[in-house]
Scaffold this motif. Sequence first.
Motif, PDB file in Angstrom:
ATOM      1  N   GLN A 218     -13.067 -27.097  -4.138  1.00 44.71           N
ATOM      2  CA  GLN A 218     -13.188 -28.185  -5.481  1.00 44.71           C
ATOM      3  C   GLN A 218     -13.915 -29.463  -5.247  1.00 44.71           C
ATOM      4  O   GLN A 218     -14.633 -29.992  -5.836  1.00 44.71           O
ATOM      5  N   VAL A 219     -13.581 -29.919  -3.546  1.00 44.74           N
ATOM      6  CA  VAL A 219     -14.398 -31.240  -3.313  1.00 44.74           C
ATOM      7  C   VAL A 219     -15.613 -30.867  -4.091  1.00 44.74           C
ATOM      8  O   VAL A 219     -16.758 -31.266  -3.536  1.00 44.74           O
ATOM      9  N   ILE A 220     -16.723 -29.579  -2.763  1.00 41.26           N
ATOM     10  CA  ILE A 220     -17.770 -29.580  -2.483  1.00 41.26           C
ATOM     11  C   ILE A 220     -18.401 -29.628  -3.812  1.00 41.26           C
ATOM     12  O   ILE A 220     -19.400 -29.958  -4.271  1.00 41.26           O
ATOM     13  N   GLN A 221     -18.035 -29.075  -4.523  1.00 41.21           N
ATOM     14  CA  GLN A 221     -18.028 -28.437  -6.122  1.00 41.21           C
ATOM     15  C   GLN A 221     -18.817 -29.707  -6.516  1.00 41.21           C
ATOM     16  O   GLN A 221     -19.759 -29.592  -7.815  1.00 41.21           O
ATOM     17  N   GLY A 222     -17.489 -30.903  -6.115  1.00 43.67           N
ATOM     18  CA  GLY A 222     -18.478 -31.985  -7.047  1.00 43.67           C
ATOM     19  C   GLY A 222     -19.752 -32.606  -6.367  1.00 43.67           C
ATOM     20  O   GLY A 222     -20.327 -33.610  -7.032  1.00 43.67           O
ATOM     21  N   PHE A 223     -20.629 -31.589  -5.286  1.00 46.14           N
ATOM     22  CA  PHE A 223     -21.639 -32.874  -5.048  1.00 46.14           C
ATOM     23  C   PHE A 223     -22.607 -31.939  -4.970  1.00 46.14           C
ATOM     24  O   PHE A 223     -22.845 -30.740  -5.453  1.00 46.14           O
ATOM     25  N   GLU A 224     -23.490 -32.577  -4.947  1.00 47.78           N
ATOM     26  CA  GLU A 224     -24.819 -32.010  -5.817  1.00 47.78           C
ATOM     27  C   GLU A 224     -25.329 -31.308  -4.318  1.00 47.78           C
ATOM     28  O   GLU A 224     -27.352 -31.061  -4.711  1.00 47.78           O
ATOM     29  N   GLY A 225     -25.718 -31.411  -2.982  1.00 46.46           N
ATOM     30  CA  GLY A 225     -26.255 -31.568  -2.046  1.00 46.46           C
ATOM     31  C   GLY A 225     -25.652 -31.762  -1.437  1.00 46.46           C
ATOM     32  O   GLY A 225     -24.042 -32.028  -0.718  1.00 46.46           O
ATOM     33  N   VAL A 226     -25.410 -30.905   0.160  1.00 42.35           N
ATOM     34  CA  VAL A 226     -24.946 -30.883   1.271  1.00 42.35           C
ATOM     35  C   VAL A 226     -25.997 -31.748   2.680  1.00 42.35           C
ATOM     36  O   VAL A 226     -27.161 -31.099   2.706  1.00 42.35           O
ATOM     37  N   LEU A 227     -25.479 -31.793   4.141  1.00 41.24           N
ATOM     38  CA  LEU A 227     -26.187 -32.525   4.694  1.00 41.24           C
ATOM     39  C   LEU A 227     -25.320 -31.638   5.763  1.00 41.24           C
ATOM     40  O   LEU A 227     -24.083 -32.640   5.914  1.00 41.24           O
ATOM     41  N   PHE A 228     -25.426 -30.964   7.116  1.00 42.61           N
ATOM     42  CA  PHE A 228     -24.811 -30.823   8.566  1.00 42.61           C
ATOM     43  C   PHE A 228     -25.474 -31.382   8.606  1.00 42.61           C
ATOM     44  O   PHE A 228     -26.488 -31.244   9.166  1.00 42.61           O
ATOM     45  N   VAL A 229     -24.151 -31.783   9.927  1.00 41.51           N
ATOM     46  CA  VAL A 229     -24.723 -32.726  11.147  1.00 41.51           C
ATOM     47  C   VAL A 229     -22.915 -32.004  12.087  1.00 41.51           C
ATOM     48  O   VAL A 229     -22.940 -32.342  11.952  1.00 41.51           O
ATOM     49  N   THR A 230     -24.437 -31.152  13.075  1.00 43.71           N
ATOM     50  CA  THR A 230     -24.054 -30.190  14.290  1.00 43.71           C
ATOM     51  C   THR A 230     -24.294 -30.333  15.540  1.00 43.71           C
ATOM     52  O   THR A 230     -25.906 -30.492  15.037  1.00 43.71           O
ATOM     53  N   PRO A 231     -23.376 -30.473  16.303  1.00 48.44           N
ATOM     54  CA  PRO A 231     -23.429 -29.730  17.219  1.00 48.44           C
ATOM     55  C   PRO A 231     -23.308 -28.832  17.929  1.00 48.44           C
ATOM     56  O   PRO A 231     -23.445 -27.931  16.672  1.00 48.44           O
ATOM     57  N   GLU A 232     -23.774 -27.717  19.224  1.00 44.09           N
ATOM     58  CA  GLU A 232     -24.183 -26.698  19.125  1.00 44.09           C
ATOM     59  C   GLU A 232     -23.143 -26.158  20.380  1.00 44.09           C
ATOM     60  O   GLU A 232     -22.874 -27.144  21.530  1.00 44.09           O
ATOM     61  N   TYR A 233     -22.271 -25.162  20.184  1.00 48.44           N
ATOM     62  CA  TYR A 233     -21.227 -24.555  20.456  1.00 48.44           C
ATOM     63  C   TYR A 233     -21.612 -22.790  20.790  1.00 48.44           C
ATOM     64  O   TYR A 233     -21.592 -22.173  20.163  1.00 48.44           O
ATOM     65  N   ASN A 234     -22.156 -22.817  22.710  1.00 50.75           N
ATOM     66  CA  ASN A 234     -22.352 -21.578  22.687  1.00 50.75           C
ATOM     67  C   ASN A 234     -23.983 -20.904  22.084  1.00 50.75           C
ATOM     68  O   ASN A 234     -23.681 -20.031  21.670  1.00 50.75           O
ATOM     69  N   ARG A 235     -24.803 -21.785  21.980  1.00 50.23           N
ATOM     70  CA  ARG A 235     -26.352 -21.211  21.140  1.00 50.23           C
ATOM     71  C   ARG A 235     -25.896 -20.891  19.622  1.00 50.23           C
ATOM     72  O   ARG A 235     -26.597 -20.285  19.062  1.00 50.23           O
ATOM     73  N   SER A 236     -24.653 -21.346  19.254  1.00 46.53           N
ATOM     74  CA  SER A 236     -24.426 -21.474  18.177  1.00 46.53           C
ATOM     75  C   SER A 236     -23.691 -22.405  17.334  1.00 46.53           C
ATOM     76  O   SER A 236     -23.552 -23.137  17.935  1.00 46.53           O
ATOM     77  N   VAL A 237     -23.156 -22.540  16.354  1.00 50.13           N
ATOM     78  CA  VAL A 237     -22.674 -23.301  15.149  1.00 50.13           C
ATOM     79  C   VAL A 237     -21.109 -23.280  15.780  1.00 50.13           C
ATOM     80  O   VAL A 237     -20.318 -22.338  16.429  1.00 50.13           O
ATOM     81  N   PRO A 238     -20.367 -24.168  15.736  1.00 55.62           N
ATOM     82  CA  PRO A 238     -18.486 -24.504  15.962  1.00 55.62           C
ATOM     83  C   PRO A 238     -17.896 -23.987  15.286  1.00 55.62           C
ATOM     84  O   PRO A 238     -18.326 -23.368  14.107  1.00 55.62           O
TER      85      PRO A 238
END
Length: 185
Positions: A63-83
């Motif tokens: 429900q929270v995500i539905q209320g947004f018009e865009g998304v920004l991911f800011v992420t580290p790298e774990y084992n050459r992939s996403v956490p």
Amino acid sequence: MTKKVAVIVGSLRKESFNRKMAKELIRLAPSSLKMEIVEIGQLSHYNQDEDSNPPADWTNFRQVIQGFEGVLFVTPEYNRSVPGVLKNAIDVGSRPYGKSVWSGKPVGVMSVSPGAVGGFGSNQHLRQSLVFLDMPAMQQPEAYIGGAGNLFDANGKLANDTITEFATKFIQAFAKWVELITKSA
């Protein structure tokens, strides 16, 4: 018109370089974006058996995500992939099949790492998932920030003029991307 953007940090660590960068991107954002960090650490593990009776944390997150018009991911790298915590949030939001809360939302990706490669592996791996999720991803500027241990002052603010300038250009480009994609929707 102001666009609401969910900022999702792929690290749960309190002093995460990615959380610090997310806060700086929010600070540097133009007034056309209203950005807010959406926490993902509380999400229980995705299990398809629970789709017919989802846990409250899944329902609330969707429900929270539905209320947004865009998304920004800011992420580290774990084992050459996403956490794992980030992958779990993506899975929770994308299910049940055909009811993804991600679909059509313009997205940006920044990876921040103490290493020299700047989280390139996680950034690119995440982009593979975004294609399937039907999230139009901003292509340029690409954002792989290395040497994160030297970027922030004791208060968590960017202390490197070159990176501050780049972060400003990145968030301005992202604002234009969000406007472009939401206008055409």
